[in-house]
Design a protein around this motif. Structure first.
Motif, mmCIF file in Angstrom:
data_model
loop_
_atom_site.group_PDB
_atom_site.id
_atom_site.type_symbol
_atom_site.label_atom_id
_atom_site.label_comp_id
_atom_site.label_asym_id
_atom_site.label_seq_id
_atom_site.Cartn_x
_atom_site.Cartn_y
_atom_site.Cartn_z
ATOM 1 N N ASP A 1 62.570 -53.122 2.029
ATOM 2 C CA ASP A 1 62.813 -53.452 0.625
ATOM 3 C C ASP A 1 61.477 -53.832 -0.008
ATOM 4 O OD1 ASP A 1 63.434 -54.585 -1.822
ATOM 5 O OD2 ASP A 1 65.117 -55.755 -1.059
ATOM 6 N N PRO A 2 60.923 -52.993 -0.900
ATOM 7 C CA PRO A 2 59.598 -53.266 -1.458
ATOM 8 C C PRO A 2 59.528 -54.581 -2.235
ATOM 9 C CG PRO A 2 60.464 -51.174 -2.298
ATOM 10 C CD PRO A 2 61.485 -51.748 -1.380
ATOM 11 N N GLU A 3 60.635 -54.989 -2.824
ATOM 12 C CA GLU A 3 60.635 -56.252 -3.565
ATOM 13 C C GLU A 3 60.341 -57.425 -2.626
ATOM 14 O OE1 GLU A 3 63.783 -58.833 -6.133
ATOM 15 O OE2 GLU A 3 63.788 -56.667 -6.434
ATOM 16 N N ILE A 4 60.919 -57.385 -1.434
ATOM 17 C CA ILE A 4 60.658 -58.439 -0.451
ATOM 18 C C ILE A 4 59.240 -58.312 0.086
ATOM 19 C CG2 ILE A 4 61.263 -59.316 1.837
ATOM 20 C CD1 ILE A 4 64.180 -58.653 1.158
ATOM 21 N N SER A 5 58.852 -57.118 0.482
ATOM 22 C CA SER A 5 57.517 -56.905 1.053
ATOM 23 C C SER A 5 56.415 -57.340 0.098
ATOM 24 C CB SER A 5 57.305 -55.443 1.416
ATOM 25 O OG SER A 5 58.192 -55.065 2.421
ATOM 26 N N ASN A 6 56.581 -57.038 -1.176
ATOM 27 C CA ASN A 6 55.559 -57.391 -2.157
ATOM 28 C C ASN A 6 55.479 -58.892 -2.410
ATOM 29 O OD1 ASN A 6 54.862 -54.717 -2.451
ATOM 30 N ND2 ASN A 6 56.189 -54.396 -4.209
ATOM 31 N N SER A 7 56.521 -59.627 -2.034
ATOM 32 C CA SER A 7 56.514 -61.074 -2.250
ATOM 33 C C SER A 7 55.981 -61.847 -1.045
ATOM 34 C CB SER A 7 57.925 -61.562 -2.598
ATOM 35 O OG SER A 7 58.772 -61.479 -1.475
ATOM 36 N N LEU A 8 55.712 -61.147 0.057
ATOM 37 C CA LEU A 8 55.220 -61.799 1.274
ATOM 38 C C LEU A 8 53.693 -61.834 1.319
ATOM 39 C CD1 LEU A 8 57.533 -60.087 3.916
ATOM 40 C CD2 LEU A 8 57.707 -62.448 3.113
ATOM 41 N N SER A 9 53.178 -62.803 2.044
ATOM 42 C CA SER A 9 51.737 -62.832 2.293
ATOM 43 C C SER A 9 51.377 -61.650 3.196
ATOM 44 C CB SER A 9 51.347 -64.143 2.978
ATOM 45 O OG SER A 9 51.930 -64.209 4.270
ATOM 46 N N ARG A 10 50.106 -61.319 3.241
ATOM 47 C CA ARG A 10 49.680 -60.179 4.074
ATOM 48 C C ARG A 10 49.976 -60.420 5.552
ATOM 49 N NH1 ARG A 10 43.741 -58.932 2.130
ATOM 50 N NH2 ARG A 10 43.902 -60.958 1.170
ATOM 51 N N THR A 11 49.789 -61.651 6.009
ATOM 52 C CA THR A 11 50.058 -61.948 7.418
ATOM 53 C C THR A 11 51.542 -61.835 7.725
ATOM 54 O OG1 THR A 11 48.135 -63.407 7.505
ATOM 55 C CG2 THR A 11 49.768 -63.664 9.254
ATOM 56 N N ALA A 12 52.387 -62.332 6.830
ATOM 57 C CA ALA A 12 53.833 -62.215 7.034
ATOM 58 C C ALA A 12 54.260 -60.741 7.043
ATOM 59 C CB ALA A 12 54.583 -62.987 5.960
ATOM 60 N N CYS A 13 53.637 -59.920 6.191
ATOM 61 C CA CYS A 13 53.918 -58.473 6.191
ATOM 62 C C CYS A 13 53.531 -57.847 7.525
ATOM 63 C CB CYS A 13 53.178 -57.778 5.060
ATOM 64 S SG CYS A 13 53.996 -57.886 3.475
ATOM 65 N N ALA A 14 52.400 -58.249 8.065
ATOM 66 C CA ALA A 14 51.944 -57.715 9.358
ATOM 67 C C ALA A 14 52.924 -58.107 10.462
ATOM 68 C CB ALA A 14 50.545 -58.224 9.679
ATOM 69 N N ILE A 15 53.386 -59.341 10.432
ATOM 70 C CA ILE A 15 54.365 -59.791 11.427
ATOM 71 C C ILE A 15 55.661 -58.999 11.270
ATOM 72 C CG2 ILE A 15 55.813 -61.744 12.133
ATOM 73 C CD1 ILE A 15 53.371 -63.555 11.429
ATOM 74 N N MET A 16 56.091 -58.791 10.022
ATOM 75 C CA MET A 16 57.315 -58.029 9.778
ATOM 76 C C MET A 16 57.188 -56.605 10.329
ATOM 77 S SD MET A 16 59.458 -57.486 6.245
ATOM 78 C CE MET A 16 58.187 -56.522 5.451
#
Length: 103
Positions: free
Chosen positions: A9-24
């Motif tokens: 979901d791009p809305e969620i991904s865009n709201s995360l920090s870069r590190t949280a995105c990497a973990i996801m």
């Protein structure tokens, strides 16, 4: 393990920090067919070098954004809105996810 369908979901991904995105992103590949992951094992296998305080910070961010929900003492479930395994019903995963959210 079967293949994974990534339905990020791009809305969620865009709201995360870069590190949280990497973990996801790493979570996509480390969850089982029912989107479950053992947090401690994941932390050891991920290859990310972070202390426990930092892990907990980003893990809490993923929880707050409804990317992860605690399923048991050791297991966490990745949202079926993010990915699901081939051969597994996304509807069944969504029902399980909703049950965990209301606990």
């Amino acid at each position: 393990m079967s293949g994974k369908y990534i339905t990020d979901d791009p809305e969620i991904s865009n709201s995360l920090s870069r590190t949280a995105c990497a973990i996801m992103l790493l979570l996509y590949f480390h969850t089982d067919d029912h989107n479950m992951v053992n947090k401690k094992r994941f932390m050891n296998k991920s290859g990310l070098d972070m202390d426990m305080r930092t892990w907990n910070k980003y893990w809490a961010e993923l929880e707050a954004k409804s990317v992860l929900v605690k399923a048991s003492i050791k297991l966490w479930m990745l949202s079926p809105d993010q990915c699901y395994a081939e051969g597994v019903s996304q509807k069944a995963l969504t029902a399980e996810w909703k049950q965990l959210l209301i606990r």
